[in-house]
Design a protein around this motif. Sequence first.
Motif, PDB file in Angstrom:
ATOM      1  N   THR A 217     -36.303 -16.432 -38.515  1.00 19.21           N
ATOM      2  CA  THR A 217     -36.988 -14.540 -38.525  1.00 19.21           C
ATOM      3  C   THR A 217     -36.502 -14.026 -37.753  1.00 19.21           C
ATOM      4  O   THR A 217     -37.224 -12.931 -37.856  1.00 19.21           O
ATOM      5  N   ALA A 218     -35.713 -14.418 -36.906  1.00 21.48           N
ATOM      6  CA  ALA A 218     -34.485 -13.518 -35.699  1.00 21.48           C
ATOM      7  C   ALA A 218     -33.436 -14.241 -34.982  1.00 21.48           C
ATOM      8  O   ALA A 218     -33.319 -16.044 -35.782  1.00 21.48           O
ATOM      9  N   VAL A 219     -32.683 -13.602 -35.095  1.00 27.39           N
ATOM     10  CA  VAL A 219     -31.025 -14.293 -33.778  1.00 27.39           C
ATOM     11  C   VAL A 219     -31.162 -13.437 -32.766  1.00 27.39           C
ATOM     12  O   VAL A 219     -32.203 -12.412 -32.610  1.00 27.39           O
ATOM     13  N   ALA A 220     -31.191 -13.910 -31.671  1.00 29.15           N
ATOM     14  CA  ALA A 220     -31.182 -13.862 -30.149  1.00 29.15           C
ATOM     15  C   ALA A 220     -30.239 -13.805 -29.273  1.00 29.15           C
ATOM     16  O   ALA A 220     -29.307 -14.718 -29.443  1.00 29.15           O
ATOM     17  N   VAL A 221     -29.808 -13.065 -28.266  1.00 35.37           N
ATOM     18  CA  VAL A 221     -28.922 -13.365 -27.813  1.00 35.37           C
ATOM     19  C   VAL A 221     -29.956 -12.770 -26.385  1.00 35.37           C
ATOM     20  O   VAL A 221     -30.879 -12.152 -26.283  1.00 35.37           O
ATOM     21  N   HIS A 222     -28.506 -12.924 -25.478  1.00 38.89           N
ATOM     22  CA  HIS A 222     -29.080 -12.555 -23.406  1.00 38.89           C
ATOM     23  C   HIS A 222     -28.517 -11.455 -23.766  1.00 38.89           C
ATOM     24  O   HIS A 222     -28.134 -10.342 -24.030  1.00 38.89           O
ATOM     25  N   PRO A 223     -29.894 -10.378 -22.805  1.00 47.12           N
ATOM     26  CA  PRO A 223     -30.175  -8.522 -22.616  1.00 47.12           C
ATOM     27  C   PRO A 223     -28.434  -8.005 -22.164  1.00 47.12           C
ATOM     28  O   PRO A 223     -27.859  -7.574 -22.856  1.00 47.12           O
ATOM     29  N   ASP A 224     -28.274  -9.302 -21.144  1.00 45.08           N
ATOM     30  CA  ASP A 224     -27.229  -8.703 -20.337  1.00 45.08           C
ATOM     31  C   ASP A 224     -25.613  -9.597 -21.138  1.00 45.08           C
ATOM     32  O   ASP A 224     -24.742  -8.917 -20.312  1.00 45.08           O
ATOM     33  N   ASP A 225     -26.012  -9.852 -22.234  1.00 48.26           N
ATOM     34  CA  ASP A 225     -24.280 -10.283 -22.813  1.00 48.26           C
ATOM     35  C   ASP A 225     -23.884  -9.338 -23.448  1.00 48.26           C
ATOM     36  O   ASP A 225     -24.079  -8.567 -24.671  1.00 48.26           O
ATOM     37  N   ARG A 226     -22.549  -9.625 -22.755  1.00 47.43           N
ATOM     38  CA  ARG A 226     -21.717  -8.369 -23.350  1.00 47.43           C
ATOM     39  C   ARG A 226     -21.228  -8.590 -24.829  1.00 47.43           C
ATOM     40  O   ARG A 226     -21.094  -7.357 -25.199  1.00 47.43           O
ATOM     41  N   ASN A 273     -39.802 -23.291 -27.985  1.00 51.54           N
ATOM     42  CA  ASN A 273     -39.229 -21.799 -27.079  1.00 51.54           C
ATOM     43  C   ASN A 273     -39.070 -20.686 -28.851  1.00 51.54           C
ATOM     44  O   ASN A 273     -39.426 -20.179 -27.526  1.00 51.54           O
ATOM     45  N   ASP A 274     -38.799 -21.333 -29.550  1.00 48.76           N
ATOM     46  CA  ASP A 274     -38.392 -19.819 -30.233  1.00 48.76           C
ATOM     47  C   ASP A 274     -39.989 -19.572 -31.055  1.00 48.76           C
ATOM     48  O   ASP A 274     -40.358 -17.668 -31.022  1.00 48.76           O
ATOM     49  N   TYR A 275     -41.130 -20.368 -30.946  1.00 44.78           N
ATOM     50  CA  TYR A 275     -42.377 -19.667 -31.251  1.00 44.78           C
ATOM     51  C   TYR A 275     -42.555 -19.214 -30.270  1.00 44.78           C
ATOM     52  O   TYR A 275     -43.234 -17.449 -30.460  1.00 44.78           O
ATOM     53  N   GLU A 276     -41.980 -19.157 -28.686  1.00 40.83           N
ATOM     54  CA  GLU A 276     -42.865 -18.591 -27.811  1.00 40.83           C
ATOM     55  C   GLU A 276     -41.908 -17.240 -27.917  1.00 40.83           C
ATOM     56  O   GLU A 276     -42.497 -15.832 -27.200  1.00 40.83           O
ATOM     57  N   MET A 277     -40.417 -17.027 -27.806  1.00 40.24           N
ATOM     58  CA  MET A 277     -39.626 -15.928 -27.820  1.00 40.24           C
ATOM     59  C   MET A 277     -40.741 -15.254 -28.781  1.00 40.24           C
ATOM     60  O   MET A 277     -40.515 -13.765 -28.869  1.00 40.24           O
ATOM     61  N   ALA A 278     -40.868 -15.327 -30.387  1.00 43.08           N
ATOM     62  CA  ALA A 278     -41.223 -15.081 -31.647  1.00 43.08           C
ATOM     63  C   ALA A 278     -42.552 -14.031 -31.130  1.00 43.08           C
ATOM     64  O   ALA A 278     -42.756 -12.944 -31.348  1.00 43.08           O
ATOM     65  N   LYS A 279     -43.608 -14.794 -30.064  1.00 42.51           N
ATOM     66  CA  LYS A 279     -44.803 -14.100 -29.191  1.00 42.51           C
ATOM     67  C   LYS A 279     -44.096 -13.281 -28.797  1.00 42.51           C
ATOM     68  O   LYS A 279     -44.723 -11.970 -28.938  1.00 42.51           O
ATOM     69  N   ARG A 280     -43.349 -12.995 -28.066  1.00 40.29           N
ATOM     70  CA  ARG A 280     -43.014 -11.896 -27.023  1.00 40.29           C
ATOM     71  C   ARG A 280     -42.537 -11.393 -27.919  1.00 40.29           C
ATOM     72  O   ARG A 280     -42.840  -9.669 -27.092  1.00 40.29           O
ATOM     73  N   HIS A 281     -41.312 -11.523 -29.036  1.00 45.42           N
ATOM     74  CA  HIS A 281     -41.463  -9.767 -29.687  1.00 45.42           C
ATOM     75  C   HIS A 281     -41.951  -9.687 -31.027  1.00 45.42           C
ATOM     76  O   HIS A 281     -41.299  -8.759 -31.596  1.00 45.42           O
TER      77      HIS A 281
END
Length: 707
Positions: A217-226, A273-281
């Motif tokens: 339901t999403a794709v994630a990258v690191h916020p600082d990844d240029r 981990n994805d579950y936690e990430m999803a909760k955050r976003h």
Amino acid sequence: MNKAFIPSEWEEKLYSFWEQKGYFKAQINKDKQPFSIILPPPNANAPLHLGHAMYVYEDIMIRYNKLLGKEVLWLPGADHAGFETQFVFEKNLQKQGKSRFDYDRETLFTMIWDFVMENRPIMESQLKRLGFALDWEKKKFTMDDDIVKIVYETFKKLHDEGLVYRDTKLVNFCTHDGTSFSDLEIIYREETAPLYYMKYGPFELATVRPETKFGDTAVAVHPDDRRYKKWIGKEIEVTGLIETFKIRVIADEAVDPKFGTGVVKVTPAHDFNDYEMAKRHNIPLKQVIGFDGRLNELTGPYKGLKVLAAREKVVEDLKQKGLITKIDESYTHSVPTCYKCGRVIEPLPKEQWFVKVRPLADQAIKLVEKGEINIYPRRFKRGLIDWLKKFHDWNISRQIVWGIRIPAWRCSKCNEWTVTSGEKPTNCLKCQSKELVQDEDTFDTWFSSSQWSYATLLTQDHHSQLSNLNSQFYTYFYPTAVMETGYEILPWWVARMIMMGYFATNKVPFKNVFLHGMVRDKQGRKMSKSKGNVVNPMEVLDKYGADALRAALIFQTTEGGDITFSEDKAVGMRNFANKIWNVGRFLYLNRNGKMKEENGKSKKKLSDLHKEFFQLKKKSIKNMDSYNFSLAFDTLFEFLWHRFADFYIEELKEEVRSGNIKVLEGLEEVYLQVLLMLHPFMPFVTEAVWKEFHGEEKSILDMRIEF
RNA sequence: GGUCGCUUAGCUCAGUUGGUUAGAGCGUUCGGCUUACAUCCGAAAGGUCGGGGGUUCGAGUCCCUCAGCGACCACCA
């Protein structure tokens, strides 16, 4: 007296004597200081293994404290061992070509109940054979009505205070056994698995679980990844297997830019981990794997395939479409597996009852840190606190029938839950509807056993309940003196007992925790059926006697350390039991000597002996009181054999034989006191000698260690 | 990556707050069926207490460091 001590001629006889005369019976005695231990209840349906014999530490403490003049209680019990037992029972069914699905709930439950009740006496008789001074009149089963009642009351209290809640969360689910588990019941296993690199819209990403793609339901990258910054917050279009879909790109610190390509597909319904990430976003869950371990209707042509089969097919199809760019075959990672059947655990979203752990665990940490509960050996204190710090909310629902059914009813009108302390509610608390359906699930066994220390004591009075903690028996013996168990169940049981005990009673459940180690084979390996190195404690017992088995587990060991068990040690301790007997026999046979004046030589020797014994006794008591039982035993062993027998008796032998009554009495006095000190370790031989000396109706348990 | 533990006689292990020639069980060698015990007794062989450094009058025991082994936990797209 026989020429040798023959355990089989004494053990059963002595145990019955103790039981019949009520030596193990505890009662309220305001003039005496109470000392209580609750036996960790062995699984009712299984025979004891060598590890259970380690409870000999408890017997040592119980008998020692009795000899100190305290009112002792050692309360036995049996564990219904929910999932463990159902698992074993199902294996038996399997052998008959049946399965749990062939029976309705009631029938299956009854069948298991009968199975357990049939087996329970085996374990109990084995505890007796070990000589354990248990108060059998007070024995409890974790599914006794009154225990269940306490469990219900605790559950309701937790619920009323907001410490139990119902929620849909990702849980560990074994699709083979058909139940969820807590975090503790899963084992991570190292595994080499292909890491698939696939095209994903404008990205390339790596995954070991391509079959969960349908749940992304999403794709994630690191916020600082240029490399990917420009995509953050955007929607991308991805060519999938079923369709082309759009998906949002999010930025999260949890993404490791160095791993794979630095892009992660987010599958909240199937990865913690994805579950936690999803909760955050605030990203939705999309469940594509069912509780049967098969892909569901959201996966189109893959529907009905089991996870592994689906993975293969998905990879095949991705290859065909040219979407797989690389496969790293040597990737190793650890996968969660079911601790019982070994199959891979599937993280799945499920509505369950959870204990809100933090307030309880934080309280428990305080109690341990403040020293309200002492831990022996001390090094385990750190471990216990670490565990308590790590605990997350605890899923206590199990989808099995063998257990205590959860006292919660769902309203079929408004869907609201009503929790009671056992009785079916007449109507829904919210909408008053009378159409209520009880939760199908049962409690995690550890949820009920976390209440064991107070439940077993409270229920000794018939009408006791959690809201009224005034029952006399409970008041006298609670908190218990010591919780003695294996260090491996520190997190499963000890930590949780502290949490729940304090919550329910506002007191610590025990003042001290004493932990023993694991019994290993002579090569130091864990004992297991598959290795074929399991030692049956009853066989050792048959061969060398209970005293020998007990002593073999204590002699020259370190408390809390693992123990390597070898038959040699049992032989050595059988020999020691015989030595104890024969020292007695020597004195006994010379008792009819004529009176004779003592001479100077023997007088000096006797006074040396008394001095030496005084030192020994002081040392032993000090060691017993500081939980250094092994050291105390070693000291007694050394003294009785190599000082008392090899030296003093040899020196004074002629005096004794020629009838010097003073010498005989002097030796006898010390000997009998040594017996008293040895009794907690080797109860049978010491009691046997005691009776030979004083008569059949006498017991060493009537004696007191004096300072 | 974190926590904890272990490394002492051929094998399995004790050695509690640092203190005289480091112990036990089993095994080995020699000698004994001595009327308590052969499930025994007496004697003996066998250890630079993992390596190195430090503290101390003194360390197997305390501190640092290195090495090896093990347990548990965490992470793992």
